[in-house]
Design an enzyme around this catalytic site. Structure first.
Site, PDB file in Angstrom:
ATOM      1  N   GLU A 149       0.801  -1.217   0.000  1.00 21.97           N
ATOM      2  CA  GLU A 149       0.000   0.000   0.000  1.00 21.97           C
ATOM      3  C   GLU A 149       0.836   1.269   0.000  1.00 21.97           C
ATOM      4  O   GLU A 149       0.461   2.281  -0.586  1.00 21.97           O
ATOM      5  CB  GLU A 149      -0.954   0.023   1.208  1.00 21.97           C
ATOM      6  CG  GLU A 149      -2.121  -0.964   1.122  1.00 21.97           C
ATOM      7  CD  GLU A 149      -1.742  -2.406   1.442  1.00 21.97           C
ATOM      8  OE1 GLU A 149      -0.605  -2.644   1.912  1.00 21.97           O
ATOM      9  OE2 GLU A 149      -2.576  -3.308   1.212  1.00 21.97           O
TER      10      GLU A 149
ATOM     11  N   HIS B  41     -11.409  -4.651   7.784  1.00 19.66           N
ATOM     12  CA  HIS B  41     -12.094  -4.386   6.529  1.00 19.66           C
ATOM     13  C   HIS B  41     -13.226  -3.372   6.686  1.00 19.66           C
ATOM     14  O   HIS B  41     -13.668  -2.795   5.704  1.00 19.66           O
ATOM     15  CB  HIS B  41     -12.676  -5.682   5.948  1.00 19.66           C
ATOM     16  CG  HIS B  41     -11.647  -6.639   5.425  1.00 19.66           C
ATOM     17  ND1 HIS B  41     -10.649  -7.165   6.199  1.00 19.66           N
ATOM     18  CD2 HIS B  41     -11.462  -7.144   4.182  1.00 19.66           C
ATOM     19  CE1 HIS B  41      -9.907  -7.988   5.457  1.00 19.66           C
ATOM     20  NE2 HIS B  41     -10.368  -7.985   4.235  1.00 19.66           N
TER      21      HIS B  41
HETATM   22  C1  LIG Z   1      -2.154  -5.046   4.368  1.00 18.73           C
HETATM   23  C2  LIG Z   1      -3.209  -5.773   3.581  1.00 18.73           C
HETATM   24  N1  LIG Z   1      -3.478  -5.392   2.330  1.00 18.73           N
HETATM   25  C3  LIG Z   1      -4.445  -6.017   1.610  1.00 18.73           C
HETATM   26  C4  LIG Z   1      -5.173  -7.046   2.145  1.00 18.73           C
HETATM   27  C5  LIG Z   1      -6.292  -7.728   1.339  1.00 18.73           C
HETATM   28  N2  LIG Z   1      -5.904  -9.111   0.998  1.00 18.73           N
HETATM   29  C6  LIG Z   1      -6.275 -10.154   1.777  1.00 18.73           C
HETATM   30  S1  LIG Z   1      -5.548 -11.577   1.301  1.00 18.73           S
HETATM   31  C7  LIG Z   1      -4.728 -10.844   0.034  1.00 18.73           C
HETATM   32  C8  LIG Z   1      -3.759 -11.646  -0.796  1.00 18.73           C
HETATM   33  C9  LIG Z   1      -2.696 -12.279   0.056  1.00 18.73           C
HETATM   34  O1  LIG Z   1      -1.804 -13.005  -0.707  1.00 18.73           O
HETATM   35  P1  LIG Z   1      -0.673 -13.889  -0.033  1.00 18.73           P
HETATM   36  O2  LIG Z   1       0.097 -13.098   0.969  1.00 18.73           O
HETATM   37  O3  LIG Z   1       0.106 -14.496  -1.144  1.00 18.73           O
HETATM   38  O4  LIG Z   1      -1.431 -15.010   0.775  1.00 18.73           O
HETATM   39  P2  LIG Z   1      -2.405 -16.140   0.253  1.00 18.73           P
HETATM   40  O5  LIG Z   1      -3.784 -15.576   0.345  1.00 18.73           O
HETATM   41  O6  LIG Z   1      -2.014 -16.472  -1.143  1.00 18.73           O
HETATM   42  O7  LIG Z   1      -2.221 -17.273   1.176  1.00 18.73           O
HETATM   43  C10 LIG Z   1      -5.053  -9.484  -0.027  1.00 18.73           C
HETATM   44  C11 LIG Z   1      -4.543  -8.521  -1.023  1.00 18.73           C
HETATM   45  C12 LIG Z   1      -4.864  -7.410   3.471  1.00 18.73           C
HETATM   46  N3  LIG Z   1      -5.528  -8.397   4.104  1.00 18.73           N
HETATM   47  N4  LIG Z   1      -3.877  -6.773   4.159  1.00 18.73           N
END
Ligand SMILES: Cc1ncc(C[n+]2csc(CCOP(=O)(O)OP(=O)(O)O)c2C)c(N)n1
Ligand SMILES: Cc1ncc(C[n+]2csc(CCOP(=O)(O)OP(=O)(O)O)c2C)c(N)n1
Ligand SMILES: [Mg+2]
Ligand SMILES: [Mg+2]
Lengths: 367, 325, 367, 325
Positions: free
Chosen positions: D60, D129
């Site tokens: 972000e 959220h």
């Molecule tokens: C700081 C932050 N930014 C955005 C989000 C929204 N979000 C939730 S899960 C996700 C993707 C996460 O990807 P990854 O770290 O690869 O984990 P995975 O879900 O693949 O296990 C996003 C963008 C969040 N939870 N926290």
């Protein structure tokens, strides 16, 4: 005149360490780091995790559970690493896909049910259980894990902190600050990156231009390992060695476990909008659970009967988890006012009285 | 008892608590070898060694975030953010992690952490060094917000902060470090949270302030005195928890009130004080409650900072307008 | 059974690229990438920078100037890189020690004087001058530079963004997020790290456990270079090559210029509390200005006379900078209300009227 | 005119403006291929290609910070922070960099950037959220804060935001994405900042709300109607700039007022509204100004979110108390 930069990017990723192939055969010359009984222990948690996913998924579709993040496909990355941790002295710091690791570490499964039901009690961690709760803010758990590892080291304890995070989370600033500090204070921390190929719809290729995320480690002064994350034995082996090194004062390790999210990001996601079905099929062949079962079958430790028997037992365990959760009293509005501070502030007390229409202690009014 | 400046009082509290409780560790940028850019931690490293007085890399988010992990292992971190403005780099760790750990775990994993940071203007600092952020932190529940305005309070409130089982933001007025001094009791004592301090009694108008604005309010009271107006001055000491009953009582003394602070007016904590007082003491009000605050602008380069930081003259003007209203 | 992590930290730093030795001699086989006239151009800015520091220092001690960060010792790192930038199309994004680079890029020196005097007008950037103002929040300028480089690329312009930052700043999360994004979008960005050994009192050894900060680059998918930051020619060479690569679409480069802060962090600092005098002496011998002068003397382009002459001219230039600044009207309280938004909000208008006791437009009152 | 949900209105504004002004680019996590987790950017990539609709890495701070650089090169970035709570990770970039670039450079380097982010409760999301952060951003000057509550406003205010030369936080009520709909004019139009909307006329008590709380206030007005109480309901639309004159006029209609919002009460923007009204319309007040807000707690897990988010019942109660005061 031209000079060459001393540090050049590599164009290809390294070969992840692998011990078991897709048919469950040990690589030539390899020894299994987990004996059959520990392998069965791990498998049980893996199968439980997948069955729990399936149950939650169907309950979510019936509107009886909130959004959650399934683990299907990532069971070997999760349990291979978790098997290397000692619940009596090591800490687990999860992102949100590490259910079976938490269970093995003593976290009560009914709390996970409550959490998914949206019950505040779902966040409680029983005394003595060395886990932090699921983290929703990506990468925010990494600094915590560094503090835990460092704190144990400062107090001459032998524990290590194992922190899980995704390929997406690895792009956050907290990843950098945490690895860098861990390297400086030589904290006993295992950075366990579950590279499952996706951050929601964002593929690994848009997450970073580097060939291997594990290759970031040396610049922080510690080793990085790339491992086949669908291979329980390989994940266990590299994690156990990292844990050992950390216990001996050798500091952190960054482990990149290459795995795959076999399905949606969460129950709210529609992966058909971005996943190529061919890729998905390829990964289905690399199913981490099948691989362990095939391996065990070769040792005569797995059979169709046993499979059927376990599935039945596991279904009963899942029933039991929900049953135990159901014994909790339902959440109440007053839960909002508890555990904000050690002691209630005047503002909270006043708000609570008005909101819950409790006997007023005076003429306070605001909502 | 000894006459001390505020920075000396802070240093003595840190030293005392580190001696008393070996779980306490101090960490931050330049706090060790240098003893802090304002020398708040001067000498601590010689006494307690580099593993209890830790120079960290330049990374506010992991300084704050690792403190939560340290606390989970039983240590009691006292972290320094070199200037409060840079707490914005650790905002998500402070407001979403430290502040919510207790709540998220239903009491299982509280965060006994003190975050010390200087702020406040009129000392010719560069950008961000003077910004007041208390209202933003107050809107993020779960943080106690402690803002001493005197040397004895600095010591007693800091001892209370370190011992408090919740995360505490202990905000130190830069301008007061060497300019504010007073008699500080020897040895161990604490000042409780949520109990305002009456700086001066008065009957015509109530001036409410905290931190570096308390001397401004006190100066305004002197000036008002000369005009025959008797001002009642209170120092809130802690914004969370807030001494609501004490505030209402202070207002009721006069029925008129001016709140003074250094942060911009809009959505500053002055708005909370005003909103609360008119909700709880509406029928005691003789005139509109007033705020004297910085304008809705940014802390400027030093050449105009004395215009940005509200001074006693403006407080007097607002107080007199209140009396005429 | 044991396996080796694929990525292991190195125990020793690489040899930084160097062309000129301390006596100003070119390395055997090396060519000078800057001809004598461009070398003199760079030297002039370097000497101006040091003289300006000295003047500001004494004025600060007289209370006529605010706190500032001197550049003494870092002139080669600053000008070697700046000489590779084209003011007509490239952007400079400074931290706070890059005065002569900004001047060469067209930033008016009197604005720096005003800034140090605390005059709000010190922040103004004239139209067409492709620099951002000094950045006080460490590493916050790195994302901006990535955006600038990326934006130029998206618009098919040939410019690059050159962003300066310190070893301290390299520990911030913004460093990571910026390098990572720059690698992904292949932004034409030169990350120019002035590793001057200190972040206030924090030595490089506490800033990171890695051997070279430049070695972080490959994991972001681009090259990293380690260069002798007190060697004008070497810094120019590696920067010019990086700029060229970026212009051709080759993406970012991370350049770690090893230099030294010969003195206090700022006028508010007391380095005797943490700097070993022996270390300081060692670096004094490596003075970047002397090195260039010695080099030029060998070519017959530098002499004591010329030195004396330049010093005189430079003093006059410094006088002139202050003189030009003094022609600005003093700052006014109303400056606070300007440039907050494009148009004044009702709240600001009301506050301004009350504060400045301007003719009131109604019954508004608050301060 | 067409009946549209709020999310459709937002999407149509983005599409329209990208067609009209080729400097506009949209960027953020999952905005491209996926079209955003709520489909706000659905279809844009097909129309405008991956270099104008950019999927970014998960970071972000650099999403927000790079937008400033993009703006300096003449582009007009519209960034999406996937959920407002995660703007805390970019807090220093948004509040100290985007918000101050114009001021720092005396107008030379303004930041024409729109930051879109959804927030708000009662949709069973995980932690962070649903958090409301508008008051914290309002305390950081330099940001315009736009919080539409209707579908036509969502389109008109978003078009205005993208064209506005200052950084704008465009905050979208999650609950309204599909639940709020209305007649949305075709083609290009803008809704000006700083002009509140009268949702409903009334004479007994004034209800002030913004974003997702506007339907709550409107529902409360219906309930009050049934009890014979006539409520005047206004939607602030933009908190910065704030329609101060409109607010005072709305209060003066009734002399009584309840402000409703989803953020915790203490230091929420309700405090600012109350403080301002009592300062500017003191002699019109018939009763204390009241706030109905979330408690000073954290947004909870979904099981108790309906207790956290103030509902119409509480607004009615506060309004009736106000009438009895
Ligand atoms: C700081 C932050 N930014 C955005 C989000 C929204 N979000 C939730 S899960 C996700 C993707 C996460 O990807 P990854 O770290 O690869 O984990 P995975 O879900 O693949 O296990 C996003 C963008 C969040 N939870 N926290
Ligand atoms: C985000 C942030 N944290 C802390 C500070 C306080 N501070 C100012 S300069 C400095 C050291 C910077 O070191 P480095 O980046 O190496 O640059 P140098 O001063 O050596 O050129 C610190 C800690 C700051 N300005 N910004
Ligand atoms: Mg992932
Ligand atoms: Mg440095």
């Amino acid at each position: 005149m031209r000079v060459e930069p001393q540090f050049l990017p590599s164009t290809e990723a390294v070969e992840p360490i692998r011990l078991l192939d897709e048919a469950g055969r040990l690589a030539p010359g390899a020894e299994a780091p987990l004996d059959p009984s520990r392998t069965l222990e791990a498998l049980r948690f893996m199968m439980f995790g997948r069955a729990f996913d399936a149950r939650c998924w169907s309950m979510q579709r019936q509107g009886r559970l909130g959004t959650f993040a399934p683990i299907t496909g990532q069971e070997a990355a999760i349990m291979g690493s978790a098997m290397a941790a000692d619940p009596a002295r090591d800490w687990l710091v999860p992102q949100y896909r590490e259910l079976p690791a938490l269970l093995r570490h003593g976290y009560p499964v009914e709390r996970v049910v409550l959490y998914r039901q949206g019950h505040p009690a779902g966040g409680f961690v029983p005394p003595g259980v060395r886990v932090m709760p699921y983290q929703v803010s990506l990468a925010a758990q990494l600094p915590h894990a560094v503090g835990i590892g460092w704190g144990m080291k400062l107090q001459a304890q032998s524990g290590v902190a194992m922190v899980y995070f995704g390929d997406g989370a690895s792009s956050e600033g907290d990843f950098h600050e945490s690895c860098n500090l861990a390297g400086i204070v030589d904290a006993p921390v295992i950075f366990l990156l579950q590279n499952n190929g996706w951050a929601i719809s964002t593929p690994r290729s848009i997450q970073t231009a580097g060939s291997d995320i594990a290759s970031r480690a040396p610049a922080y002064g510690f080793p990085g390992v790339s491992v086949d994350g669908n291979d329980l034995m390989a994940v266990y082996l590299v994690t156990a060695q990292a844990v050992e090194r950390a216990r001996q004062g050798g500091g952190p390790t960054l482990i990149e476990a290459h795995t795959y999210r076999m399905g949606a990001h969460t129950t709210a996601d529609d992966p058909s909008r971005y996943v190529d079905p061919e890729t998905e099929k390829g990964w289905a062949r690399r199913d981490p659970i099948l691989r362990v079962q095939r391996y065990l079958a070769q040792l005569g430790e797995w059979s169709e009967d046993r499979d059927a028997q376990w599935r039945k037992e596991i279904e009963a365990d899942v029933d039991d988890a929900f049953e135990r959760a159901s014994r909790f009293p339902p959440p109440r509005a007053s839960d909002l006012y508890e555990h904000v501070f050690d002691e209630v502030t005047p503002a909270l007390a006043r708000q609570r009285r008005w909101h819950l229409q409790e006997a007023a202690g005076g003429d306070e009014e605001t909502g | 008892m000894a006459e001390m400046t505020m920075i000396e009082a802070i240093r003595s509290a840190l030293r005392l608590e580190m001696e008393r409780d070996e779980r306490v560790i101090v960490m931050g940028e330049d706090v060790g070898q240098l003893g802090g850019v304002f020398r708040a931690t001067d000498g601590l490293r010689q006494f307690f060694g580099p593993s209890r007085v830790v120079d960290t890399p330049l990374a506010e988010s992991v300084i704050a975030g690792s403190a939560l992990g340290l606390a989970l292992t039983g240590l009691v971190p006292v972290i320094e953010i070199q200037f409060l403005g840079f707490a914005q780099n650790a905002y998500h760790q402070i407001c979403q992690q430290l502040a919510r750990s207790r709540y998220r775990t239903r009491g299982a994993q509280p965060a006994q952490i003190t975050v010390r940071a200087p702020f406040g203007g009129n000392v010719r600092t560069p950008e961000f060094h003077s910004d007041s952020m208390e209202s933003q932190f107050a809107q993020n529940t779960g943080l106690k917000i402690v803002m001493p305005a005197s040397a004895p309070d600095a010591k007693g409130l800091l001892l209370q902060s370190i011992r408090d089982p919740d995360p505490v933001l202990f905000l130190e007025p830069l301008r007061g470090y060497r300019m504010i001094s007073g008699e500080v009791p020897d040895g161990d004592y604490t000042v409780p949270f949520g109990a305002l301090r009456t700086v001066r009694e008065g009957s015509d108008v109530t001036l409410v302030a905290w931190s570096g604005s308390v001397p401004v309010a006190a100066e305004a009271a002197e000036l008002l005195d000369a005009k025959g107006v008797s001002a009642h001055v209170v120092d809130l000491r802690t914004l969370v928890p807030l001494d609501e009953a004490g505030l209402v009582a202070a207002l009721e003394r006069t029925g008129r009130c001016v709140v003074v602070h250094e942060a911009p007016a809009t959505a500053g904590f002055g708005a909370e004080v005003v909103a609360l007082l008119q909700e709880q003491a509406f029928y005691s009000l003789e005139a509109p409650l007033r705020r004297v605050a910085a304008p809705d602008s940014h802390y400027p380069l030093p050449g105009v900072e004395r215009d940005f930081v509200p001074g006693a003259g403006l407080v007097v003007r607002a107080a007199l307008e209140t009396l005429e209203a």
